[in-house]
Design an enzyme around this catalytic site. Structure first.
Site: not given
Length: 316
Positions: A141, A162, A244
């Site tokens: 999916h 998406k 990060r």
């Protein structure tokens, strides 16, 4: 996956120039492995090298060897091979299949096929067809988009955006391969390819708009039938405490192939298409040996080390 001998004769018969010589009962036998064998040693009596459920190819050497044997001995040699569970026999070079082959094979319920191709050409072409036909498959999916020469698989939980991100990428000039359902197969040990489900084709479902035809809206160059998957981008709700700098590299196992994985946090106001596009560009840079996060971290470490040395010099 497995293939019936009947499928080899039917679907690939024209390209492989195949025909049925004898043993129609054996057309329902299973081909379980894409690698073909030449049973020269087995015909000479060494059967341990045979693998069941494989196609056995007899070229000029094997056919000539059978002709040197006394007829009864030749039939016994073929019967010994046929009863080990082989899928079928294929005689190449457009050679006539001898009775010493067809009769015991028919008795054992094994089909004998003939091909006009040379032995090496037949083995190469049949192996490619079987590997393609028997490639492991699964459905995911997600969305698959081609950008900058990369196949980028976009994953994430339902409703995270998406399809919207994929549509934005198409609007930026990239190409849609699949929306909602991505059919993935592994044609080789290190390569996975994705395509759209047959009924969906170049259509997308966008919440609030319904089903749209990407090819009709953006042109034929906006879609692609199939594409190798090179990078996986997962859209996630950012949990906090993440890396990060981008020093941590992830991977996503797909049909036993490890693909590079990038997780992109979804927040209001962020352009998912731009971030996915940047992730693809960054992946290309890393493939060329340029790791921006690592280079930055090294410069940072050097600066910290320089300042520490200066402080140590000031205290002396």
């Amino acid at each position: 996956m497995t293939v019936r001998v009947r499928e080899l004769l039917g679907e690939a018969g024209t390209a492989l120039r195949l025909r049925l010589v004898s043993g129609a009962r054996g057309l329902e036998r299973v081909i379980a492995l894409p690698r073909l064998q030449q049973p020269g040693l087995a015909l000479a009596g060494y059967l341990p090298q045979l693998h069941p459920d494989r196609v056995q190819v007899l070229g000029n050497s094997e056919v000539s060897y059978l002709a040197t044997l006394e007829p009864r001995r030749a039939r016994e040699a073929v019967a010994g091979v046929a009863t080990t569970g082989v899928a079928c026999f294929v005689v190449t070079n457009d050679a006539a299949a001898p009775a010493a082959l067809t009769e015991p094979a028919d008795t054992a319920g094994v089909a004998v096929l003939g091909s006009a191709l040379r032995t090496a050409d037949f083995i190469r072409s049949a192996t490619v067809w079987l590997e393609e036909r028997m490639a492991p498959e699964t459905n995911l999916h997600g969305d698959l988009v081609e950008m900058h020469g990369l196949g980028v698989l976009i994953l994430g939980k339902s409703g995270i955006g998406k399809s919207e991100a994929a549509l934005d990428l198409v609007a930026r000039g990239h190409r849609l391969v699949a929306d909602d359902v991505v059919q993935v197969r592994r044609p080789s040990p290190t390569v996975v390819r994705g395509r759209s489900a047959r009924l969906l084709g170049h259509h997308m479902e966008i919440r609030g708009l319904g089903v749209i035809d990407v090819e009709a809206l953006f042109g034929t160059l906006a879609t692609l039938e199939e594409r190798q998957i090179d990078l996986v981008v997962e859209l996630v709700e950012w949990p906090g405490g993440a890396d990060r700098l981008g020093l941590v590299t992830g991977s996503y196992p797909l049909l036993e192939v490890e693909l590079p994985l990038v997780r992109v946090p979804v927040r209001p106001g962020r352009s998912m298409a731009m971030l996915i596009e940047t992730a693809a560009r960054n992946h290309l840079l890393r493939a060329r040996g340029r790791h921006s996060a690592l280079a930055f971290a090294e410069r940072l470490d050097d600066e910290i080390a320089t300042r520490q040395r200066r402080r140590a010099g000031d205290t002396e």
